[in-house]
Write an enzyme that holds these catalytic residues in place. Structure first.
Site, short mmCIF file in Angstrom:
data_model
loop_
_atom_site.label_atom_id
_atom_site.label_comp_id
_atom_site.label_asym_id
_atom_site.label_seq_id
_atom_site.Cartn_x
_atom_site.Cartn_y
_atom_site.Cartn_z
CB SER A 40 1.77 -3.30 1.40
OG SER A 40 2.79 -3.81 2.24
CE1 TYR A 83 1.99 -8.05 -1.20
CE2 TYR A 83 3.58 -6.80 0.09
CZ TYR A 83 2.30 -7.25 -0.11
OH TYR A 83 1.31 -6.89 0.77
#
Length: 257
Positions: free
Chosen positions: A143, A156
């Site tokens: 990501s 995350y």
């Protein structure tokens, strides 16, 4: 057809990016093994995409469990004989919030799915590809949170940094077997995951959150899942035969702003 006679394994296959990748691989002639924790969602994807049952296998599995990862690898090998391409894509966003308010349960969930799940997939698919002796291609989903920091997404962010580290190590270790390993780092994408992040950041002003994310991007919009999947397909294809250990940002200029 780019992927004719290739056997492609996709985790997180019922999600936005996963199902978009399944579509590209199937249309390119591949046999596709779809893995997700939700069996009903898998069947829905198969139906919506109109996948050929003779070239499709679904496996309900929880990537947090090494035994279940071994299971999906074994099923793929049994059904189609080999794994040529692996899109190691399953992931969760978890609850949002500052580090000081993050619970142990959130920490465990995100690290178990995003780090352990990615690790177990690499461990067992690389072993399988090495045993096959015909090389292969692996694409991990990281990501933009694996490249830069995002407030409110601390665990995350840490998990996606870890995926990049695993990608680089796996690329070095698997190269002698002719296995290429790369990662994609999407920016904001129109998926259920982004809906969860938006909801967590400001449930009373989701349009405002969306506008703020879009403003971080040079093109001023979210990506569509197919735009990420096209890059995944390139990295999995023979056109990327000299690409390994690379981290592909698909962020429409986010990191350049």
């Amino acid at each position: 057809m780019e992927f004719a006679d290739k056997n492609v394994l996709v985790t997180g296959a019922a999600g936005g990016i996963g199902s978009a990748a399944v579509k590209i691989f199937a249309e390119g002639g591949a046999n596709v093994i779809l893995v997700d924790i939700d069996p009903q969602a898998l069947e829905r994807v198969v139906s919506e995409l109109g996948l050929d049952p003779d070239r499709t296998e679904t496996v309900a599995a929880d990537v947090r469990s090494e035994a279940e990862v071994q299971k999906y690898v074994e099923i793929a090998r049994h059904r189609f004989g080999s794994i040529d391409i692996f899109f190691n894509n399953a992931g969760v966003e978890g609850a949002t919030g500052p580090l000081t308010e993050t619970t142990a349960a959130t920490l465990d969930l995100i690290l178990d799915v995003n780090v352990k799940g990615s690790f177990f997939g690499l461990k067992h698919v690389i072993a399988s590809m090495t045993e096959q002796g015909t090389g292969g291609a692996i694409v991990n989903t990281s990501s933009m949170a694996g490249v830069i920091a995002f407030q409110g997404l601390g665990v995350y962010t840490a998990s996606k940094h870890a995926v990049i580290g695993l990608t680089r190590v796996a690329a070095e270790e698997a190269a002698p077997a002719g296995i290429r390993v790369n990662a994609v780092c999407p920016g904001p994408v129109n998926t259920r995951m982004m809906r969860g992040i938006e909801q967590g950041m400001s449930p009373d002003d989701i349009p405002g959150v969306q506008a703020a994310f879009a403003d971080l991007v040079a093109l001023k919009r979210y990506a569509e899942p197919s735009e990420i999947a096209e890059v995944v397909a390139f990295l999995a294809s023979d056109k990327a035969s000299y690409v390994t250990g690379s981290i592909y940002t698909i962020d429409a200029g986010m990191t350049g702003m």
